[in-house]
Write a protein that holds these residues in place. Structure first.
Motif, short mmCIF file in Angstrom:
data_model
loop_
_atom_site.label_atom_id
_atom_site.label_comp_id
_atom_site.label_asym_id
_atom_site.label_seq_id
_atom_site.Cartn_x
_atom_site.Cartn_y
_atom_site.Cartn_z
N THR A 1 65.35 84.61 -0.07
CA THR A 1 66.79 84.86 -0.17
C THR A 1 67.08 86.36 -0.29
OG1 THR A 1 67.16 82.70 -1.17
CG2 THR A 1 68.90 84.32 -1.46
N THR B 1 66.20 88.23 3.32
CA THR B 1 66.78 87.78 4.59
C THR B 1 68.29 87.70 4.46
OG1 THR B 1 66.57 85.44 3.98
CG2 THR B 1 64.73 86.41 5.22
N ASN B 2 68.96 87.53 5.61
CA ASN B 2 70.41 87.43 5.55
C ASN B 2 70.99 86.22 6.25
OD1 ASN B 2 69.86 88.29 8.09
ND2 ASN B 2 71.20 90.06 8.08
N THR B 3 70.15 85.35 6.82
CA THR B 3 70.65 84.11 7.41
C THR B 3 69.75 82.95 6.99
OG1 THR B 3 69.34 84.21 9.44
CG2 THR B 3 71.48 85.37 9.46
N ALA B 4 70.29 81.76 7.10
CA ALA B 4 69.51 80.57 6.74
C ALA B 4 68.30 80.42 7.66
CB ALA B 4 70.39 79.33 6.81
N ASP B 5 68.46 80.70 8.95
CA ASP B 5 67.34 80.59 9.88
C ASP B 5 66.24 81.59 9.53
OD1 ASP B 5 68.52 78.54 11.31
OD2 ASP B 5 69.35 79.86 12.85
N ASP B 6 66.63 82.83 9.23
CA ASP B 6 65.64 83.83 8.85
C ASP B 6 64.94 83.44 7.56
OD1 ASP B 6 66.24 85.39 11.05
OD2 ASP B 6 67.55 86.77 9.94
N ARG B 7 65.70 82.87 6.62
CA ARG B 7 65.13 82.44 5.35
C ARG B 7 64.11 81.33 5.58
NH1 ARG B 7 69.52 82.34 2.70
NH2 ARG B 7 70.15 80.26 3.28
N ASP B 8 64.44 80.38 6.44
CA ASP B 8 63.51 79.29 6.75
C ASP B 8 62.25 79.82 7.42
OD1 ASP B 8 65.36 77.52 5.70
OD2 ASP B 8 66.11 76.86 7.66
N ARG C 1 64.67 94.99 10.87
CA ARG C 1 66.00 94.67 10.37
C ARG C 1 66.47 95.77 9.45
NH1 ARG C 1 63.81 89.16 9.26
NH2 ARG C 1 64.33 88.03 11.13
N ILE D 1 72.21 93.82 3.81
CA ILE D 1 72.12 92.38 3.67
C ILE D 1 73.21 91.90 2.72
CG2 ILE D 1 70.72 90.46 2.79
CD1 ILE D 1 68.26 92.00 3.60
N ASP E 1 73.81 86.51 -0.84
CA ASP E 1 73.82 85.09 -0.55
C ASP E 1 74.06 84.36 -1.87
OD1 ASP E 1 73.28 82.43 0.10
OD2 ASP E 1 71.74 83.01 1.54
#
Length: 167
Positions: free
Chosen positions: A23, A26-33, A77, A82, A85
């Motif tokens: 968290t 990263t800055n997006t849910a996809d990147d976090r996954d 990146r 960021i 979240d």
């Protein structure tokens, strides 16, 4: 089979640790996954070489932070922008809205720190001592103390500056 089950138990028992790092970096849910999967993969690759010379959480932080930093450098990146979240705040377990607001503001300021500073602050907020932090990030214990002092001053300056622009 025992290694596999032990590894799964360790991951399940420390999901919060991995989630916090993913968290924060990263800055997006996809990147976090994606980062979560990469961290678990790197942990699995190095699991057989873990000699229990340090705590399991120290080893996991070291692997997870190194993976997150490498992942960010590889993808080039810009982490300085960021957005905060709100999911990270769910980890705080604070019900008081005033306290939640303070925590949210603190994490917004933490987001502005560089990669190493974020990692050090994360470990510090997790209650790790200077020796454990040094072991994870690869600095001397005294250097960790110095960096923490500088980070505190940096955050304090940011917070004061923000207060003055609001008034």
């Amino acid at each position: 089979m025992d290694d596999k089950n032990a590894f799964i138990d360790i991951i399940k028992g420390n999901e919060g640790l991995i989630f916090k790092i993913t968290t924060l970096y990263t800055n997006t849910a996809d990147d976090r996954d994606d980062l979560y999967q990469e961290i678990v993969y790197q942990l699995w690759k190095s699991f057989s070489s873990f000699k229990e010379a340090s705590k399991i959480s120290t080893w996991m932080y070291r692997v997870a932070l190194n993976t997150a930093i490498f992942h960010l450098k590889k993808s080039k990146r810009n982490v300085a922008t960021i957005p905060m979240d709100l999911e990270i705040l769910k980890l705080a377990e604070v019900r008081d809205s005033v306290e939640e607001e303070k925590i949210q503001k603190l994490y917004a300021h933490i987001q502005q720190l560089n990669l190493l500073e974020k990692g050090i602050v994360l470990l510090y907020l997790e209650g790790k001592n200077h020796e454990e932090i040094a072991s994870v990030v690869g600095l001397s214990t005294s250097n960790v103390g110095t960096k923490l002092s500088r980070i505190r001053e940096k955050l304090k300056t940011q917070i004061i500056k923000t207060k003055h622009t609001w008034n």
